[in-house]
Write a protein that holds these residues in place. Sequence first.
Motif, PDB file in Angstrom:
ATOM      1  N   LEU A 102       2.275   2.390  -0.809  1.00 13.48           N
ATOM      2  CA  LEU A 102       2.839   3.551  -1.443  1.00 13.48           C
ATOM      3  C   LEU A 102       1.968   4.659  -0.714  1.00 13.48           C
ATOM      4  CD1 LEU A 102       2.752   2.642  -5.227  1.00 13.48           C
ATOM      5  CD2 LEU A 102       4.694   3.363  -3.743  1.00 13.48           C
ATOM      6  N   ALA A 103       0.794   4.488  -0.082  1.00 18.49           N
ATOM      7  CA  ALA A 103       0.032   5.624   0.774  1.00 18.49           C
ATOM      8  C   ALA A 103       0.565   5.441   2.007  1.00 18.49           C
ATOM      9  CB  ALA A 103      -1.425   5.210   0.199  1.00 18.49           C
ATOM     10  N   LEU A 104       1.346   5.156   2.584  1.00 20.25           N
ATOM     11  CA  LEU A 104       1.695   4.611   3.875  1.00 20.25           C
ATOM     12  C   LEU A 104       1.739   6.045   4.770  1.00 20.25           C
ATOM     13  CD1 LEU A 104       1.971   2.885   6.394  1.00 20.25           C
ATOM     14  CD2 LEU A 104       4.441   2.718   5.795  1.00 20.25           C
ATOM     15  N   PRO A 105       2.572   7.023   4.108  1.00 20.80           N
ATOM     16  CA  PRO A 105       2.592   8.374   4.935  1.00 20.80           C
ATOM     17  C   PRO A 105       1.418   9.013   4.909  1.00 20.80           C
ATOM     18  CG  PRO A 105       4.418   8.167   3.015  1.00 20.80           C
ATOM     19  CD  PRO A 105       3.435   6.964   3.060  1.00 20.80           C
ATOM     20  N   GLU A 106       0.522   8.956   3.999  1.00 20.32           N
ATOM     21  CA  GLU A 106      -0.853   9.530   4.195  1.00 20.32           C
ATOM     22  C   GLU A 106      -1.738   8.748   5.170  1.00 20.32           C
ATOM     23  OE1 GLU A 106       0.606   9.082   1.144  1.00 20.32           O
ATOM     24  OE2 GLU A 106       0.760  10.912   0.427  1.00 20.32           O
ATOM     25  N   LEU A 107      -1.728   7.393   5.116  1.00 23.39           N
ATOM     26  CA  LEU A 107      -2.376   6.615   6.010  1.00 23.39           C
ATOM     27  C   LEU A 107      -2.113   6.619   7.496  1.00 23.39           C
ATOM     28  CD1 LEU A 107      -2.542   3.372   4.384  1.00 23.39           C
ATOM     29  CD2 LEU A 107      -4.510   4.877   4.539  1.00 23.39           C
ATOM     30  N   ILE A 108      -0.694   6.838   7.648  1.00 25.07           N
ATOM     31  CA  ILE A 108      -0.060   7.564   9.068  1.00 25.07           C
ATOM     32  C   ILE A 108      -0.664   8.749   9.594  1.00 25.07           C
ATOM     33  CG2 ILE A 108       1.914   7.946  10.467  1.00 25.07           C
ATOM     34  CD1 ILE A 108       3.510   5.959   8.725  1.00 25.07           C
TER      35      ILE A 108
END
Length: 165
Positions: free
Chosen positions: A8-14
């Motif tokens: 769910l946090a993939l955009p922030e991690l990218i």
Amino acid sequence: MFSNDLALALPELILAGAALLLLVAGAFAPRATTALGIASILALLGAAAAAATGPSGVAFKGGLVADAASSFSQVAIYLASAVAIPLGQRWFARKGVVNFEFPILILLAALGMGMMVGSGDLISLYIGVELQSLALYVLAAMHRDDAKASEAGLKYFVLGALSSG
């Protein structure tokens, strides 16, 4: 469970990973502003794609909410940030200012804004606001030789520090 939270946090991690990698790359090649700008745009587009196609749900015990509204807002923020990078780089080129930090600060500001729209509690909202505003403090004072830019950055920082307190 934790892997679902990370999905769910993939955009922030990218965005966070790209900002860290590009900061290191910029430290070793500070004149490669065009390459850093292109890499930042690609990271923003990747984050926008991840936000648009990612799963929905609640992560980190309610700290992050991924739903249709937050996904739409994140995509809009990341695409607008991707447009802002070449526009800002052209402006700095006209002024004769060479700085590799500009696209990285845009990434960090977009990360903070993305955290704000996906926040599910007050502490994650506060962290998003602070991350976004700290990057914008530096952006306000980016033109180091201009007294007005330095004054604007300092005033913005003092105002932000007082409002945070």
